[in-house]
Design a protein around this motif. Structure first.
Motif, PDB file in Angstrom:
ATOM      1  N   GLY A  22       0.933  -1.325  -0.002  1.00 25.09           N
ATOM      2  CA  GLY A  22       0.018   0.003  -0.047  1.00 25.09           C
ATOM      3  C   GLY A  22       0.967   1.349  -0.039  1.00 25.09           C
ATOM      4  N   ILE A  23       1.826   1.478   0.719  1.00 20.81           N
ATOM      5  CA  ILE A  23       2.813   2.380   0.866  1.00 20.81           C
ATOM      6  C   ILE A  23       3.620   2.561  -0.624  1.00 20.81           C
ATOM      7  N   LEU A  24       4.112   1.451  -0.992  1.00 23.64           N
ATOM      8  CA  LEU A  24       4.824   1.501  -2.354  1.00 23.64           C
ATOM      9  C   LEU A  24       3.908   1.842  -3.520  1.00 23.64           C
ATOM     10  N   ALA A  25       2.633   1.419  -3.456  1.00 25.96           N
ATOM     11  CA  ALA A  25       1.699   2.012  -4.459  1.00 25.96           C
ATOM     12  C   ALA A  25       1.353   3.136  -4.339  1.00 25.96           C
ATOM     13  N   SER A  26       1.317   4.033  -3.052  1.00 31.58           N
ATOM     14  CA  SER A  26       0.721   5.462  -3.150  1.00 31.58           C
ATOM     15  C   SER A  26       1.805   6.407  -3.064  1.00 31.58           C
ATOM     16  N   ALA A  27       3.268   5.863  -2.750  1.00 32.20           N
ATOM     17  CA  ALA A  27       4.502   6.698  -2.763  1.00 32.20           C
ATOM     18  C   ALA A  27       5.098   7.400  -3.853  1.00 32.20           C
ATOM     19  N   PRO A  28       4.745   7.004  -5.127  1.00 38.10           N
ATOM     20  CA  PRO A  28       5.191   7.657  -6.292  1.00 38.10           C
ATOM     21  C   PRO A  28       4.346   9.086  -6.562  1.00 38.10           C
ATOM     22  N   MET A  29       5.240  10.244  -6.588  1.00 41.69           N
ATOM     23  CA  MET A  29       4.603  11.360  -6.968  1.00 41.69           C
ATOM     24  C   MET A  29       4.240  11.601  -8.164  1.00 41.69           C
ATOM     25  N   GLY A  30       2.947  11.062  -8.468  1.00 49.31           N
ATOM     26  CA  GLY A  30       2.131  11.423  -9.528  1.00 49.31           C
ATOM     27  C   GLY A  30       1.124  12.544  -9.405  1.00 49.31           C
ATOM     28  N   PRO A  31       0.267  13.043 -10.162  1.00 49.40           N
ATOM     29  CA  PRO A  31      -0.710  13.933 -10.229  1.00 49.40           C
ATOM     30  C   PRO A  31      -1.520  13.954  -8.903  1.00 49.40           C
ATOM     31  N   VAL A  32      -1.818  12.911  -8.512  1.00 47.72           N
ATOM     32  CA  VAL A  32      -2.753  12.735  -7.095  1.00 47.72           C
ATOM     33  C   VAL A  32      -1.804  13.185  -6.122  1.00 47.72           C
ATOM     34  N   GLY A  33      -0.511  12.820  -6.054  1.00 49.55           N
ATOM     35  CA  GLY A  33       0.454  13.240  -4.874  1.00 49.55           C
ATOM     36  C   GLY A  33       0.807  14.778  -5.053  1.00 49.55           C
ATOM     37  N   ILE A  34       0.678  15.286  -6.169  1.00 48.56           N
ATOM     38  CA  ILE A  34       0.942  16.743  -6.202  1.00 48.56           C
ATOM     39  C   ILE A  34      -0.320  17.503  -5.806  1.00 48.56           C
ATOM     40  N   LEU A  35      -1.589  16.658  -6.164  1.00 50.97           N
ATOM     41  CA  LEU A  35      -2.829  17.379  -5.735  1.00 50.97           C
ATOM     42  C   LEU A  35      -2.955  17.528  -4.289  1.00 50.97           C
ATOM     43  N   CYS A  36      -2.728  16.355  -3.519  1.00 52.28           N
ATOM     44  CA  CYS A  36      -2.719  15.982  -2.298  1.00 52.28           C
ATOM     45  C   CYS A  36      -1.789  17.105  -1.646  1.00 52.28           C
ATOM     46  N   ILE A  37      -0.564  17.392  -1.901  1.00 52.57           N
ATOM     47  CA  ILE A  37       0.351  18.442  -1.367  1.00 52.57           C
ATOM     48  C   ILE A  37      -0.302  19.541  -1.549  1.00 52.57           C
ATOM     49  N   ASN A  38      -0.798  20.225  -2.923  1.00 47.93           N
ATOM     50  CA  ASN A  38      -1.152  21.443  -2.906  1.00 47.93           C
ATOM     51  C   ASN A  38      -2.507  21.738  -2.277  1.00 47.93           C
ATOM     52  N   LEU A  95      12.745  -1.341  -9.676  1.00 50.81           N
ATOM     53  CA  LEU A  95      14.160  -0.603  -9.630  1.00 50.81           C
ATOM     54  C   LEU A  95      14.359   0.364 -10.872  1.00 50.81           C
ATOM     55  N   LEU A  96      13.678   0.118 -11.973  1.00 52.00           N
ATOM     56  CA  LEU A  96      13.753   1.013 -13.024  1.00 52.00           C
ATOM     57  C   LEU A  96      12.595   2.082 -12.836  1.00 52.00           C
ATOM     58  N   PHE A  97      11.626   1.673 -12.257  1.00 47.87           N
ATOM     59  CA  PHE A  97      10.548   2.787 -11.872  1.00 47.87           C
ATOM     60  C   PHE A  97      10.991   3.639 -10.880  1.00 47.87           C
ATOM     61  N   GLY A  98      12.050   3.184  -9.724  1.00 48.93           N
ATOM     62  CA  GLY A  98      12.578   4.056  -8.820  1.00 48.93           C
ATOM     63  C   GLY A  98      13.386   5.220  -9.516  1.00 48.93           C
ATOM     64  N   ILE A  99      14.268   4.517 -10.598  1.00 50.70           N
ATOM     65  CA  ILE A  99      15.227   5.327 -11.116  1.00 50.70           C
ATOM     66  C   ILE A  99      14.504   6.468 -11.908  1.00 50.70           C
ATOM     67  N   ILE A 204      14.347   5.819  -2.129  1.00 53.83           N
ATOM     68  CA  ILE A 204      13.597   4.556  -1.041  1.00 53.83           C
ATOM     69  C   ILE A 204      13.332   3.391  -1.834  1.00 53.83           C
ATOM     70  N   VAL A 205      12.453   3.628  -3.140  1.00 51.19           N
ATOM     71  CA  VAL A 205      12.035   2.567  -3.805  1.00 51.19           C
ATOM     72  C   VAL A 205      13.338   1.826  -4.619  1.00 51.19           C
ATOM     73  N   ILE A 206      14.312   2.654  -4.979  1.00 49.48           N
ATOM     74  CA  ILE A 206      15.462   2.127  -5.520  1.00 49.48           C
ATOM     75  C   ILE A 206      16.222   1.146  -4.756  1.00 49.48           C
ATOM     76  N   ILE A 207      16.325   1.514  -3.058  1.00 43.53           N
ATOM     77  CA  ILE A 207      17.002   0.675  -2.188  1.00 43.53           C
ATOM     78  C   ILE A 207      16.229  -0.466  -1.796  1.00 43.53           C
ATOM     79  N   PHE A 208      14.825  -0.180  -1.748  1.00 44.70           N
ATOM     80  CA  PHE A 208      13.979  -1.379  -1.462  1.00 44.70           C
ATOM     81  C   PHE A 208      14.142  -2.469  -2.529  1.00 44.70           C
ATOM     82  N   SER A 209      14.036  -2.016  -3.926  1.00 42.53           N
ATOM     83  CA  SER A 209      14.155  -2.908  -4.858  1.00 42.53           C
ATOM     84  C   SER A 209      15.487  -3.736  -4.827  1.00 42.53           C
ATOM     85  N   LEU A 210      16.730  -3.085  -4.876  1.00 40.74           N
ATOM     86  CA  LEU A 210      17.924  -3.475  -4.555  1.00 40.74           C
ATOM     87  C   LEU A 210      17.975  -4.632  -3.518  1.00 40.74           C
ATOM     88  N   ILE A 211      17.342  -4.303  -2.359  1.00 35.44           N
ATOM     89  CA  ILE A 211      17.444  -5.392  -1.246  1.00 35.44           C
ATOM     90  C   ILE A 211      16.561  -6.636  -1.746  1.00 35.44           C
TER      91      ILE A 211
END
Length: 230
Positions: A22-38, A95-99, A204-211
């Motif tokens: 749930g955290i990893l699915a929500s964390a990427p800063m897409g349109p909703v993340g920007i909308l939430c912050i604003n 990993l590619l998504f995190g990069i 965080i996503v990169i580190i998690f995927s590498l682990i």
């Protein structure tokens, strides 16, 4: 005497996996993340949080649909060799998504003007739900996460319901923490703050995927075999 212990461990493991998904699915800063912050900055923290709630409910629907779809191919997925390669594939894609997330600028094409109309909490949640639900790319992302965590166990429907609730809880936990952070530093927050958060998320996503990748390749941890759960 301890017959209930394995069941409790499986449930706790499934809950933990669901929260992380749930955290990893929500964390990427897409349109909703920007909308939430604003919305948090312009309307207040709870308007930002209900925006996250709307997104989390949409993610829950897609998580259930993805899990149901994967359950039809569970005989293929439960093969140990197949599952190993799926976990490797999922870890590499994440990993590619995190990069990509680290290198991208979420503000480049963002339209953050919301006017002075606060609207109701229900309206803010509904618009976030619609925006998130229109993003079909969440389905392959959930497939990668489910494959990586061996999350789908169709023979245990009650446990899977608990798992999906955990996914929702993880998403809500992320949005609650994000709006709390933005609200606390609102006086110092600008577009650069969103970019910085996006880079931190990418790291965080990169580190998690590498682990996950190293752990899968060298068998440093043992994810329960689907065959043993069927």
């Amino acid at each position: 005497m301890d017959m209930s212990l394995p069941f409790q461990i499986d449930i706790l493991e499934l809950i933990f996996k669901g929260i992380v998904i749930g955290i990893l699915a929500s964390a990427p800063m897409g349109p909703v993340g920007i909308l939430c912050i604003n919305r948090t900055l312009k309307k207040g923290r709870w308007f930002g949080f209900v925006t996250g709630v709307g997104a989390a409910l949409s993610d829950l629907i897609y998580a259930i649909l993805t899990g149901v779809g994967m359950s039809f191919v569970i005989d293929f997925v439960k093969n140990p060799n197949t599952k190993f390669y799926l976990q490797i594939f999922g870890a590499v894609l994440i990993l590619l998504f995190g990069i990509y997330s680290f290198r991208s600028n979420p503000m480049q094409n963002a339209h953050t003007s919301n006017g002075n109309n606060r609207g109701s909490l229900w309206h803010n949640a509904l618009t976030a739900f619609v925006v998130t639900f229109s993003n079909l790319l969440i389905v392959p992302y959930f497939m990668m996460l489910f494959a990586l965590f061996a999350f789908v166990t169709p023979a245990h429907k009650i446990e899977m319901c608990v798992g999906y609730i955990s996914v929702l809880f993880g998403a809500l936990l992320w949005w609650y923490g994000l709006t709390w952070l933005v609200d606390r530093i609102r006086g110092k927050f600008d577009d650069n703050g969103i970019v910085i958060i996006n880079k931190v998320i990418g790291c965080i996503v990169i580190i998690f995927s590498l682990i996950a990748l190293v752990g899968t390749i060298f068998n440093l941890y043992h994810l329960p075999e689907l065959a043993s759960l069927m």
